[in-house]
Every structure is written in structure tokens, then in C-alpha cells.
Design a protein around this motif. Structure first.
Motif: not given
Ligand code: ADP
Ligand code: MG
Length: 263
Positions: A21, A23, A27, A29, A48-55
Motif C-alpha cells: 500500500f 500512502q 507499507v 501488508a 498482531a494488529s497490522g500483521s496482514g490478516k485482513s489483507t
Molecule cells: P490486520 O488485519 O492484521 O490488522 P491489515 O491487513 O489490515 O492488518 O494491514 C496490514 C498493513 O497494511 C497495516 O500496516 C495497514 O496499515 C496496511 N494497510 C491495510 N490496508 C490498507 C489500505 N487500504 N491502505 C493503506 N494501508 C493499508
């Protein structure tokens, strides 16, 4: 009814996945992550939060495109699909459950649950029958004509689960599905997800930071900084406390010392 799996139904594989990503700074992800989710398995993804789970979940759902690597679901390489084909793929093959339920406020519970089939232009009566059976099963049949704002969080998540399953997908993906619920309701939702997926042989991936959720899974995958740090079976842990302790060990010491298998 068990799935045959002959055509790769329910098989999910992420290979060398990198997602960036931009910005201001960039980053990563996901960083060259490779993970396989076996057909019919129930995997919890922790980290942990930010580890890439949602991505990771979004890549498998076809909600985000990878910069490098592949997401292969049901034998289909998602990077080869057009945006339009991805939308149809998602509607027909993937059930999605989110922390925030994501129901449409102006629609009734039943209309929300049948929506994926309706927008796909498929048989609505059959979808209504399926939803009626699921609502019965989920204990929300009496809420069929209510709008989301008249439902409790647990009821809304049950509606969202019915919506995720209405198209009979082989793969169900849930991102922090209990994150907005009290712990008793959260446990009820875990039980429902596990039962509904197990009896139809669906593959289920649940992202969670809660050991009380992960303990329902067969397997736990731990992400750190966009990579797989470790994975371990959940079955040996008697309860959420035991799993939490092992998870803490893995995170603190890495997989080798904690006895997990690196990937
Ligand atoms: P998790 O679900 O484990 O908390 P994410 O997959 O949401 O982690 O995010 C992983 C990293 O990618 C984080 O640093 C987050 O800030 C970044 N990130 C996720 N989605 C976006 C986005 N749409 N734009 C910019 N950065 C993103
Ligand atoms: Mg997340």
C-alpha cells in the motif's frame, strides 16, 4: 452432504503473496507469504494488529489484488480474472462474514440474507427457502421481517452468516466475526460457524486475535509483518488459556524455540 473436492472445491492457496500500500511511504501488508488452507478445514489466522490478516483474507476473497504472487481458490487463479469475473466469483464461491456485520439497513433480515443470490439473478424462491431453513436453525426465524437496527448484534451476525452461506460457497472467510459481540454471543457464533461448515465440508478461515475463537479451529496460522511466522494444530489445547499461552510463546520466541512449524 460432503463435497467431493474433485474439482479443487474449497481448496485455497496463496503463493508468494506480496501486497503493498502506498500512502506517502510504502507499507508491505503481505511479504512473499505462502499458505494453504485445506478443503474442509477450519483455520484461524492470528497475529498482531497490522500483521496482514485482513489483507490476506481480502486477497483470497478477490477483494484486493496482489502485487506479486497468486491466490488460487477452487482451482481458479484470481489474478487471471477481470474485475467483473471477480465479482461473480465472490458471489458464487465465497461466503464473507465481517466484524461490523455489513447488513443493508433498509432491507429486512430475509432480504439481506437472500441478497447475494438475488443480485446474481438466480432463483429467489429457492434462496428464500434456504434462508428460512437457516434462520430456523440459527434461532432467528421470528426475526425474518425485522430490519438490522431492530436486531441484537448476535442476531445481526446470524443473518450475516445466513447471507454468507446462501449461495452454498465452498469457502467461508470471516474477519474478526466476534469482534463486536460479547463473549457468550461470540462463542455461540463460533459454534454456528463450525457446525454449518463442518456438516457441508466447507473450508473456513477465521481471522481473530481472540484465543477463545481460535480454539474452535483445527489449525492456527500466525502472521507477523506480512509473513507466516508459525502454524500449529489447535486440537492439543484443552482451552483458550492453553492456546493463548502457546500463541504467546510463538510470538515471543519464534516458531523454532516454541516448537511450531515455520512455513
Ligand atoms: P490486520 O488485519 O492484521 O490488522 P491489515 O491487513 O489490515 O492488518 O494491514 C496490514 C498493513 O497494511 C497495516 O500496516 C495497514 O496499515 C496496511 N494497510 C491495510 N490496508 C490498507 C489500505 N487500504 N491502505 C493503506 N494501508 C493499508
Ligand atoms: Mg484486520
Amino acid at each position: 452432504m460432503a463435497r467431493s473436492g474433485g474439482s479443487g472445491a474449497g481448496c485455497v492457496r496463496v503463493e508468494g503473496a506480496t501486497k503493498r500500500f502506498r500512502q506517502g511511504t510504502t507499507v508491505e501488508a503481505l511479504r512473499d507469504a505462502t499458505i494453504e488452507f485445506a478443503p474442509g478445514g477450519f483455520t484461524a489466522v492470528m497475529g498482531a494488529s497490522g500483521s496482514g490478516k485482513s489483507t490476506l483474507l481480502h486477497a483470497v476473497a478477490g477483494l484486493t489484488r496482489l502485487d506479486e504472487g497468486k491466490a488460487i481458490v477452487d482451482g481458479i487463479d484470481l489474478s487471471a480474472l477481470s474485475d467483473r469475473a471477480l465479482t461473480v466469483f465472490r458471489r458464487r464461491r465465497i461466503g464473507l462474514v465481517f466484524q461490523a456485520f455489513n447488513l443493508i439497513p433498509s432491507l429486512t433480515a430475509e432480504q439481506n440474507a437472500t441478497l447475494p443470490v438475488v443480485v446474481d439473478g438466480r432463483d429467489e424462491d429457492e434462496a428464500r427457502e434456504r434462508v428460512a431453513r437457516m434462520f430456523e436453525r440459527l434461532g432467528i426465524a421470528h426475526r425474518r421481517d425485522h430490519r438490522p437496527d431492530a436486531l441484537s448484534g448476535g442476531e445481526q451476525q446470524r443473518v450475516a452468516i445466513a447471507r454468507a452461506l446462501v449461495a452454498d460457497p465452498a469457502v467461508v472467510l470471516a474477519d474478526e466475526p466476534t469482534g463486536s459481540l460479547d463473549s457468550v454471543t461470540g462463542q455461540a457464533i463460533c459454534r454456528i460457524l463450525k457446525e454449518l461448515c463442518a456438516e457441508s465440508g466447507r473450508t473456513i478461515v477465521v481471522v481473530t486475535h481472540e484465543p477463545a475463537v481460535a480454539v474452535w479451529a483445527d489449525r492456527v496460522v500466525v502472521l507477523r509483518d506480512g509473513r507466516v511466522l508459525a502454524e500449529f494444530p489447535a486440537a492439543p489445547f484443552a482451552d483458550a488459556h492453553a492456546l493463548a499461552a502457546h500463541y504467546q510463546d510463538v510470538v515471543a520466541t519464534g516458531p523454532a524455540l516454541a516448537g511450531g512449524a515455520a512455513s
